[in-house]
Design a protein around this motif. Structure first.
Motif, PDB file in Angstrom:
ATOM      1  N   LYS A  72     -27.912  33.391  38.753  1.00 37.26           N
ATOM      2  CA  LYS A  72     -28.065  34.786  38.299  1.00 37.26           C
ATOM      3  C   LYS A  72     -27.241  35.691  39.112  1.00 37.26           C
ATOM      4  O   LYS A  72     -27.271  35.782  40.532  1.00 37.26           O
ATOM      5  CB  LYS A  72     -29.561  35.291  38.585  1.00 37.26           C
ATOM      6  N   ALA A  73     -26.554  36.383  38.493  1.00 38.30           N
ATOM      7  CA  ALA A  73     -25.450  37.464  39.188  1.00 38.30           C
ATOM      8  C   ALA A  73     -26.234  38.462  39.873  1.00 38.30           C
ATOM      9  O   ALA A  73     -27.277  39.090  39.702  1.00 38.30           O
ATOM     10  CB  ALA A  73     -24.455  37.865  38.365  1.00 38.30           C
ATOM     11  N   LEU A  74     -25.575  38.783  41.340  1.00 40.71           N
ATOM     12  CA  LEU A  74     -26.032  39.426  42.221  1.00 40.71           C
ATOM     13  C   LEU A  74     -25.499  40.836  42.222  1.00 40.71           C
ATOM     14  O   LEU A  74     -25.684  41.997  42.820  1.00 40.71           O
ATOM     15  CB  LEU A  74     -26.551  39.138  43.308  1.00 40.71           C
ATOM     16  N   LYS A  75     -24.375  40.874  41.555  1.00 41.87           N
ATOM     17  CA  LYS A  75     -23.233  41.962  41.644  1.00 41.87           C
ATOM     18  C   LYS A  75     -22.276  41.904  40.310  1.00 41.87           C
ATOM     19  O   LYS A  75     -22.146  40.761  39.661  1.00 41.87           O
ATOM     20  CB  LYS A  75     -22.494  42.128  42.702  1.00 41.87           C
ATOM     21  N   ASP A  76     -21.616  42.830  40.053  1.00 43.53           N
ATOM     22  CA  ASP A  76     -20.790  42.859  38.958  1.00 43.53           C
ATOM     23  C   ASP A  76     -19.412  42.315  39.446  1.00 43.53           C
ATOM     24  O   ASP A  76     -18.876  42.568  40.633  1.00 43.53           O
ATOM     25  CB  ASP A  76     -20.533  44.273  38.663  1.00 43.53           C
ATOM     26  N   PHE A  77     -18.574  41.557  38.609  1.00 46.18           N
ATOM     27  CA  PHE A  77     -17.280  41.168  38.824  1.00 46.18           C
ATOM     28  C   PHE A  77     -16.684  40.880  37.658  1.00 46.18           C
ATOM     29  O   PHE A  77     -17.159  40.592  36.550  1.00 46.18           O
ATOM     30  CB  PHE A  77     -17.199  39.998  39.943  1.00 46.18           C
ATOM     31  N   THR A  78     -15.426  40.660  37.495  1.00 43.46           N
ATOM     32  CA  THR A  78     -14.404  40.460  36.586  1.00 43.46           C
ATOM     33  C   THR A  78     -13.777  39.097  36.786  1.00 43.46           C
ATOM     34  O   THR A  78     -13.362  38.598  37.657  1.00 43.46           O
ATOM     35  CB  THR A  78     -13.476  41.266  36.384  1.00 43.46           C
ATOM     36  N   LEU A  79     -14.056  38.245  35.536  1.00 43.23           N
ATOM     37  CA  LEU A  79     -13.448  36.773  35.425  1.00 43.23           C
ATOM     38  C   LEU A  79     -12.109  36.851  35.023  1.00 43.23           C
ATOM     39  O   LEU A  79     -11.468  37.824  34.486  1.00 43.23           O
ATOM     40  CB  LEU A  79     -14.103  35.954  34.408  1.00 43.23           C
ATOM     41  N   ILE A  80     -11.288  35.951  35.365  1.00 43.34           N
ATOM     42  CA  ILE A  80      -9.714  35.645  35.043  1.00 43.34           C
ATOM     43  C   ILE A  80      -9.732  35.891  33.577  1.00 43.34           C
ATOM     44  O   ILE A  80      -8.706  35.991  32.797  1.00 43.34           O
ATOM     45  CB  ILE A  80      -9.248  34.417  35.527  1.00 43.34           C
ATOM     46  N   THR A  81     -10.808  35.620  32.486  1.00 44.48           N
ATOM     47  CA  THR A  81     -10.627  35.640  31.252  1.00 44.48           C
ATOM     48  C   THR A  81     -10.816  36.999  30.630  1.00 44.48           C
ATOM     49  O   THR A  81     -10.614  37.175  29.473  1.00 44.48           O
ATOM     50  CB  THR A  81     -11.909  34.898  30.600  1.00 44.48           C
ATOM     51  N   GLY A  82     -11.137  38.165  31.603  1.00 47.91           N
ATOM     52  CA  GLY A  82     -11.341  39.285  31.356  1.00 47.91           C
ATOM     53  C   GLY A  82     -12.619  39.805  31.007  1.00 47.91           C
ATOM     54  O   GLY A  82     -12.963  41.015  30.835  1.00 47.91           O
ATOM     55  N   GLU A  83     -13.407  38.724  30.907  1.00 53.60           N
ATOM     56  CA  GLU A  83     -15.032  39.028  30.712  1.00 53.60           C
ATOM     57  C   GLU A  83     -15.799  39.543  31.871  1.00 53.60           C
ATOM     58  O   GLU A  83     -15.369  39.286  33.008  1.00 53.60           O
ATOM     59  CB  GLU A  83     -15.706  37.575  30.150  1.00 53.60           C
ATOM     60  N   LYS A  84     -16.519  40.531  31.691  1.00 51.77           N
ATOM     61  CA  LYS A  84     -17.344  41.060  32.545  1.00 51.77           C
ATOM     62  C   LYS A  84     -18.689  40.390  33.060  1.00 51.77           C
ATOM     63  O   LYS A  84     -19.424  40.243  32.182  1.00 51.77           O
ATOM     64  CB  LYS A  84     -17.493  42.387  32.545  1.00 51.77           C
ATOM     65  N   GLN A 114     -19.875  30.916  46.506  1.00 52.26           N
ATOM     66  CA  GLN A 114     -20.320  32.318  46.394  1.00 52.26           C
ATOM     67  C   GLN A 114     -18.891  32.981  46.717  1.00 52.26           C
ATOM     68  O   GLN A 114     -18.974  34.241  46.456  1.00 52.26           O
ATOM     69  CB  GLN A 114     -21.268  32.648  47.759  1.00 52.26           C
ATOM     70  N   GLU A 115     -17.808  32.418  47.002  1.00 49.66           N
ATOM     71  CA  GLU A 115     -16.571  33.324  47.269  1.00 49.66           C
ATOM     72  C   GLU A 115     -15.874  33.387  45.871  1.00 49.66           C
ATOM     73  O   GLU A 115     -16.084  32.489  44.996  1.00 49.66           O
ATOM     74  CB  GLU A 115     -15.770  32.706  48.444  1.00 49.66           C
ATOM     75  N   GLY A 116     -14.783  34.390  45.816  1.00 53.93           N
ATOM     76  CA  GLY A 116     -13.963  34.345  44.862  1.00 53.93           C
ATOM     77  C   GLY A 116     -14.710  34.673  43.558  1.00 53.93           C
ATOM     78  O   GLY A 116     -15.922  35.218  43.572  1.00 53.93           O
ATOM     79  N   ASN A 117     -14.100  34.715  42.341  1.00 51.80           N
ATOM     80  CA  ASN A 117     -14.712  35.243  40.962  1.00 51.80           C
ATOM     81  C   ASN A 117     -15.025  33.757  40.262  1.00 51.80           C
ATOM     82  O   ASN A 117     -15.015  34.245  38.900  1.00 51.80           O
ATOM     83  CB  ASN A 117     -13.886  36.177  40.434  1.00 51.80           C
ATOM     84  N   CYS A 118     -15.447  33.008  40.914  1.00 47.66           N
ATOM     85  CA  CYS A 118     -15.481  31.574  39.733  1.00 47.66           C
ATOM     86  C   CYS A 118     -17.043  31.874  39.438  1.00 47.66           C
ATOM     87  O   CYS A 118     -18.029  32.526  39.929  1.00 47.66           O
ATOM     88  CB  CYS A 118     -15.436  30.431  40.791  1.00 47.66           C
ATOM     89  N   TRP A 119     -17.278  31.275  38.158  1.00 45.22           N
ATOM     90  CA  TRP A 119     -18.386  31.517  37.263  1.00 45.22           C
ATOM     91  C   TRP A 119     -18.741  30.631  36.352  1.00 45.22           C
ATOM     92  O   TRP A 119     -17.786  29.806  35.881  1.00 45.22           O
ATOM     93  CB  TRP A 119     -18.558  32.804  36.765  1.00 45.22           C
ATOM     94  N   ILE A 120     -20.013  30.366  36.288  1.00 45.59           N
ATOM     95  CA  ILE A 120     -20.299  29.163  35.034  1.00 45.59           C
ATOM     96  C   ILE A 120     -21.012  30.061  34.184  1.00 45.59           C
ATOM     97  O   ILE A 120     -22.024  30.691  34.326  1.00 45.59           O
ATOM     98  CB  ILE A 120     -20.947  28.001  35.675  1.00 45.59           C
ATOM     99  N   MET A 121     -21.103  29.554  32.815  1.00 48.28           N
ATOM    100  CA  MET A 121     -21.654  30.235  31.818  1.00 48.28           C
ATOM    101  C   MET A 121     -22.319  29.496  30.780  1.00 48.28           C
ATOM    102  O   MET A 121     -22.439  28.399  30.919  1.00 48.28           O
ATOM    103  CB  MET A 121     -20.560  31.467  30.877  1.00 48.28           C
ATOM    104  N   ASP A 122     -23.176  30.099  29.975  1.00 48.18           N
ATOM    105  CA  ASP A 122     -23.697  29.460  28.833  1.00 48.18           C
ATOM    106  C   ASP A 122     -24.587  28.212  29.179  1.00 48.18           C
ATOM    107  O   ASP A 122     -25.388  28.331  29.804  1.00 48.18           O
ATOM    108  CB  ASP A 122     -22.653  29.114  27.736  1.00 48.18           C
ATOM    109  N   ASN A 123     -24.297  27.113  28.632  1.00 49.43           N
ATOM    110  CA  ASN A 123     -25.052  25.908  28.902  1.00 49.43           C
ATOM    111  C   ASN A 123     -24.267  24.913  29.813  1.00 49.43           C
ATOM    112  O   ASN A 123     -24.261  23.804  29.566  1.00 49.43           O
ATOM    113  CB  ASN A 123     -25.341  25.261  27.339  1.00 49.43           C
TER     114      ASN A 123
END
Length: 254
Positions: free
Chosen positions: A18-30, A48-57
């Protein structure tokens, strides 16, 4: 360091991020504070570093770091880093980094590395070595054959295998899928009705496999066949699909 996400429990499933702040992904998604992402085994699975993220399922048992983005139903058991994008129903057991994209139903297996500007797609099973380009998109069959099978062509040709049905003639065999299509020892077998789309894996053309996978197919004989690189249509899912081959002999397990 401020954390960018926390773990939350949902029923009896693995925890989600669960995101604790706003950030932008390399795909342009917020990613917005409060957004719920994919599942992890533990906090070690998503940096916890960088803008890596996992989404969906997405499910991650391995490690995602850098600015990598994992989407849809992808499963990560290996490592994904850099600016890599892994999406769709893919599986990664090896390493993906750089600006690589892994999509569709592709797999990156345990000892394989996908990096640079690689694109792995359309049911490719990357098993050997390091891939840095779009093998299917560029029709790099030498690279694709090594990546899937560990095969190196000799004089522009490879040897693979095909299951067929016997006939009353010991030198003549029938195709498993079209009993009117004939393979004859010492002669070329040519299929004129072929799908030339390199992204389509289970479609018209002559299909060949290595001995490792040949027993997954039906037929009461195995033919050893020689395929010229120029006659290859695609290399996917542990299969080479081609326009023609030369039938060398019956393979008897020697």
């Amino acid at each position: 360091m401020d954390k960018k996400y926390e773990l939350i429990k949902e029923g009896f499933n693995w925890p989600r991020v669960k995101a604790l702040k706003d950030f932008t992904l390399i795909t342009g998604e917020k990613v917005k504070k409060g957004d719920i992402g994919g599942c992890v085994v533990s906090e070690k699975c998503l940096s916890q570093e960088g803008n890596c993220w996992i989404m969906d399922n997405v499910f991650v048992e391995g490690k995602v770091s850098g600015n990598a983005v994992i989407q849809d139903y992808a499963k990560i058991y290996g490592e994904v880093s850099g600016n890599a994008l892994v999406k769709d129903d893919t599986e990664v057991y090896g390493k993906v980094s750089g600006n690589a994209i892994v999509k569709d139903f592709a797999e990156v297996r345990e000892n394989a590395i996908v990096t640079g500007n690689a694109v792995v797609q359309a049911y490719q099973y990357i098993t050997f070595g390091t891939v840095t380009t779009d093998l299917l998109g560029t029709k790099d069959w030498i690279g694709a054959l090594y990546a899937e099978f560990g095969i190196v062509p000799e004089n522009g040709k490879i040897t693979l295998y095909k299951r067929v049905w016997n006939t009353n003639n010991p030198n003549v065999f029938e195709s498993v899928y079209n009993r009117k299509f004939i393979y004859e020892i010492g002669k070329e077998a040519i299929e004129t009705d072929v799908d030339e789309n390199v992204m389509n894996e289970c479609t018209t053309g002559l299909h060949f496999a290595t001995l490792e996978f040949i027993n997954y197919y039906v037929g009461n004989s195995i033919l050893e066949c020689e395929i010229d690189l120029k006659d290859i249509i695609t290399v996917q899912t542990g299969i080479v699909r081609a326009r023609k081959c030369k039938v060398i002999r019956i393979y008897k397990g020697e």
